[in-house]
Design a protein around this motif. Structure first.
Motif, PDB file in Angstrom:
ATOM      1  N   LEU A 130       6.307  -4.790   2.093  1.00 38.80           N
ATOM      2  CA  LEU A 130       7.748  -5.013   2.227  1.00 38.80           C
ATOM      3  C   LEU A 130       8.490  -4.434   1.027  1.00 38.80           C
ATOM      4  N   LYS A 131       9.623  -3.839   1.282  1.00 39.11           N
ATOM      5  CA  LYS A 131      10.451  -3.332   0.184  1.00 39.11           C
ATOM      6  C   LYS A 131      10.992  -4.502  -0.628  1.00 39.11           C
ATOM      7  N   ASP A 132      11.212  -4.258  -1.918  1.00 37.98           N
ATOM      8  CA  ASP A 132      11.722  -5.313  -2.806  1.00 37.98           C
ATOM      9  C   ASP A 132      13.084  -5.830  -2.364  1.00 37.98           C
TER      10      ASP A 132
ATOM     11  N   MET B  15       3.495   2.821  10.816  1.00 36.74           N
ATOM     12  CA  MET B  15       3.105   2.038   9.651  1.00 36.74           C
ATOM     13  C   MET B  15       2.673   0.650  10.104  1.00 36.74           C
ATOM     14  N   ASN B  16       1.594   0.168   9.511  1.00 31.80           N
ATOM     15  CA  ASN B  16       1.055  -1.138   9.879  1.00 31.80           C
ATOM     16  C   ASN B  16       1.506  -2.203   8.889  1.00 31.80           C
ATOM     17  N   ILE B  17       1.805  -3.389   9.412  1.00 35.08           N
ATOM     18  CA  ILE B  17       2.296  -4.457   8.536  1.00 35.08           C
ATOM     19  C   ILE B  17       1.179  -5.344   7.997  1.00 35.08           C
ATOM     20  N   ILE B  18      -0.084  -5.104   8.453  1.00 31.32           N
ATOM     21  CA  ILE B  18      -1.238  -5.767   7.848  1.00 31.32           C
ATOM     22  C   ILE B  18      -2.299  -4.703   7.591  1.00 31.32           C
TER      23      ILE B  18
ATOM     24  N   ASN C  45       7.719  -0.282   3.176  1.00 27.44           N
ATOM     25  CA  ASN C  45       7.362   0.968   2.519  1.00 27.44           C
ATOM     26  C   ASN C  45       6.310   1.674   3.359  1.00 27.44           C
ATOM     27  N   ASP C  46       6.038   2.944   3.026  1.00 29.32           N
ATOM     28  CA  ASP C  46       5.043   3.714   3.775  1.00 29.32           C
ATOM     29  C   ASP C  46       3.637   3.127   3.674  1.00 29.32           C
TER      30      ASP C  46
END
Length: 199
Positions: free
Chosen positions: A58-60, A1-4, A53-54
């Motif tokens: 970012l998750k809440d 999973m990529n963060i950007i 998240n997938d």
């Protein structure tokens, strides 16, 4: 999973909309694995990924320090100065962009690697491509220094992070010296060489 993603790029760099997101994602993944992971350290990097998240958001319920690390924040440093930290986004954009420019110059065909000729312009020389890559890495390193400062200023919020001085030299463009030969050498004596002996 990529963060950007491609949207993150549009905040910092003007890249063509014709670049397919899946192609860009290949370079984002490389930058994440080869630039971001060594910078953050494996423990913090993998713990950070648990809070995504997938779809790369970012998750809440992610801890606030992680949200600040990713998204950026304004804070007072230990000397009372206001610091505007922009998050890991720009760092990742410029590391990714450097890798994209470097790899996009060469295309792999059935007959081997080639430099593609452009109908509407001339391809850059290898020296020009190298210069562009170094410029992008330099920008990425400037943002990495800001992220490092943020992590140092908030060390108590990031117990999994520890400063590694090797990270700074590993982020520099160009050849790197990874070690020095410490083999004992016989001291140099000028009388062994006629050309160095007094006349």
């Amino acid at each position: 999973m990529n963060i950007i993603n491609q949207t993150t790029f549009q905040r910092f760099e003007d890249i063509s909309l014709n670049i397919k997101p899946e192609r860009l994602n290949v370079f984002i993944s490389k930058a994440q694995e080869l630039d971001l992971k060594p910078f953050l350290g494996y423990a913090l990097y993998f713990d950070l990924l648990k809070h995504f998240n997938d779809d790369g958001t970012l998750k809440d319920d992610a801890p606030q320090p992680y949200k600040d690390l990713i998204n950026g924040t304004e804070y007072l440093d230990k000397r009372g100065y206001i610091v505007l930290y922009q998050g890991l986004g720009p760092l990742m954009v410029y590391f990714t962009f450097a890798r994209f420019i470097e790899d996009d110059a060469v295309h792999y065909t059935a007959t081997g690697p080639v430099i593609k000729q452009r109908e509407s312009g001339n391809s850059l020389t290898a020296a020009d491509i190298t210069k562009l890559v170094e410029q992008q890495r330099s920008t990425a390193n400037a943002y990495a220094n800001e992220a490092e400062r943020f992590l140092r200023d908030h060390q108590s919020d990031f117990p999994l992070w520890s400063y590694n001085p090797k990270n700074k030299s590993a982020r520099q463009a160009g050849p790197r010296i990874r070690g020095v030969d410490k083999t004992e050498r016989t001291p140099f004596r000028s009388d062994e060489f006629n050309c160095l002996s007094p006349v």
